[in-house]
Design a protein around this motif. Structure first.
Motif, short mmCIF file in Angstrom:
data_model
loop_
_atom_site.label_atom_id
_atom_site.label_comp_id
_atom_site.label_asym_id
_atom_site.label_seq_id
_atom_site.Cartn_x
_atom_site.Cartn_y
_atom_site.Cartn_z
N ALA A 155 52.77 40.79 69.63
CA ALA A 155 52.05 40.18 70.35
C ALA A 155 52.70 40.43 72.02
O ALA A 155 52.00 38.53 72.91
CB ALA A 155 52.01 38.76 69.93
N LEU A 156 53.67 40.71 72.52
CA LEU A 156 53.82 40.43 73.72
C LEU A 156 53.41 41.45 74.65
O LEU A 156 53.47 42.39 74.36
CB LEU A 156 55.85 41.37 73.21
CG LEU A 156 56.89 41.17 72.90
CD1 LEU A 156 57.84 41.12 72.69
CD2 LEU A 156 57.07 39.24 72.61
N GLU A 160 57.07 40.68 79.07
CA GLU A 160 57.91 40.34 77.81
C GLU A 160 58.68 41.44 77.28
O GLU A 160 60.47 41.07 76.68
CB GLU A 160 57.16 39.48 77.02
CG GLU A 160 56.86 38.06 77.91
CD GLU A 160 55.20 37.87 76.93
OE1 GLU A 160 55.31 36.00 77.39
OE2 GLU A 160 55.08 37.78 75.91
N ASN A 193 58.70 31.96 75.53
CA ASN A 193 57.46 33.01 74.76
C ASN A 193 57.96 34.09 74.12
O ASN A 193 57.80 33.85 73.14
CB ASN A 193 56.54 33.71 76.44
CG ASN A 193 55.93 32.46 77.01
OD1 ASN A 193 56.16 31.00 76.35
ND2 ASN A 193 55.68 32.45 78.28
N ARG A 196 59.22 32.35 70.60
CA ARG A 196 58.37 32.30 69.78
C ARG A 196 57.75 33.22 69.58
O ARG A 196 57.54 33.00 68.20
CB ARG A 196 57.46 31.03 70.93
CG ARG A 196 55.98 29.98 70.20
CD ARG A 196 55.31 29.36 71.07
NE ARG A 196 54.92 29.79 72.46
CZ ARG A 196 53.53 31.07 72.85
NH1 ARG A 196 52.78 31.48 71.42
NH2 ARG A 196 53.59 31.30 73.59
N LYS A 197 57.23 34.47 69.92
CA LYS A 197 56.21 35.45 69.34
C LYS A 197 56.51 35.89 68.42
O LYS A 197 56.30 36.44 67.73
CB LYS A 197 55.81 35.71 70.32
CG LYS A 197 54.45 34.93 71.71
CD LYS A 197 54.71 36.01 72.38
CE LYS A 197 53.31 35.86 74.01
NZ LYS A 197 52.71 36.59 74.90
#
Length: 235
Positions: A155-156, A160, A193, A196-197
């Motif tokens: 999901a990054l 990120e 972020n 969290r991911k």
């Protein structure tokens, strides 16, 4: 007190590991041995929590020596630290119940994080040996990276993921900002972020998960005198 035995016939390697091993816990006693007999005796006498073992020191005979140690001390966590990484040896180490298999070429900070992960009960083996493909993306900075569909890193965004490689290398927020040409506030936002991911609550958890998924530490230009602690551990 945590006891860690560094078993290697190269004094330079033992000395290179000590600063990082000393940081894996609050109170660490470092023991040393240089061949199979002295390693066996040290484990029997000191009952270390962790043994960092060279496969090719005198008397080891590769994984045969690991088998002998595992039979003699089945409850001791053994981590192979070697300059020779082969798929055959890694798979054999897994079969013998070794807690980890660490290349000597690992960045010192990455080595420290991997050892912390192992002490938490999560084995570490070289992902590049076991996986069919590495976790990389050539996507646009704003697009989503796709290491593998089931990877927690999928999901990054590319940015990120880039910041995560900096974390694995042990860089601070200030250093990451300098290297990437961003502000520290922006880096903090990206890190929130990332955490969290991937389901991490702090930097150590994020690095541990990244190492498990095969993320390689970013290689940054030196920061003047003495660099930034990114030196490799020499054999």
């Amino acid at each position: 007190m945590m006891k860690v035995l560094i078993a290697d016939d190269h004094a330079l390697l033992r000395d290179g590991l000590k600063p990082f091993v000393s940081k894996i816990g609050d109170d660490v006693k470092i023991l040393e041995s240089c061949d199979y007999p002295s390693t066996h005796d040290a484990i029997a006498a000191e009952h270390p929590d962790l043994v960092l073992l060279d496969l090719r020191m005198p008397g080891m005979d590769g994984t045969d020596g690991v088998l002998r140690l595992r039979r003699a001390f089945p409850n001791t966590r053994v981590v192979i630290v070697t300059g020779w990484v082969s798929r055959t040896d890694v798979l054999e180490a897994m079969r013998l119940g070794v807690s980890g298999y660490l290349p000597k070429s690992l960045n010192g900070t990455a080595m420290m994080h991997a050892l912390r992960l192992i002490l938490c009960g999560v084995p570490y083996y070289p992902p590049e040996v076991l996986a069919n493909e590495s976790i990389q993306s050539q996507a646009d900075p704003d697009s989503v990276a796709t290491p593998h569909d089931r990877s927690p890193l999928s999901a990054l965004t590319r940015r990120e993921y880039e910041i995560l490689t900096q974390l694995v290398g042990g860089a601070s927020n200030k250093e990451i900002a300098r290297v990437l040409g961003l502000t520290e506030i922006t880096i903090k936002s990206h890190l929130r972020n990332v955490f969290r991911k991937i389901g991490a609550t702090n930097r150590t958890q994020a690095v541990a998960l990244a190492l498990r998924e095969g993320v390689q530490a970013a290689v940054n230009p030196p920061l003047g005198n003495g660099g930034d602690g990114q030196a490799m551990i020499a054999v």
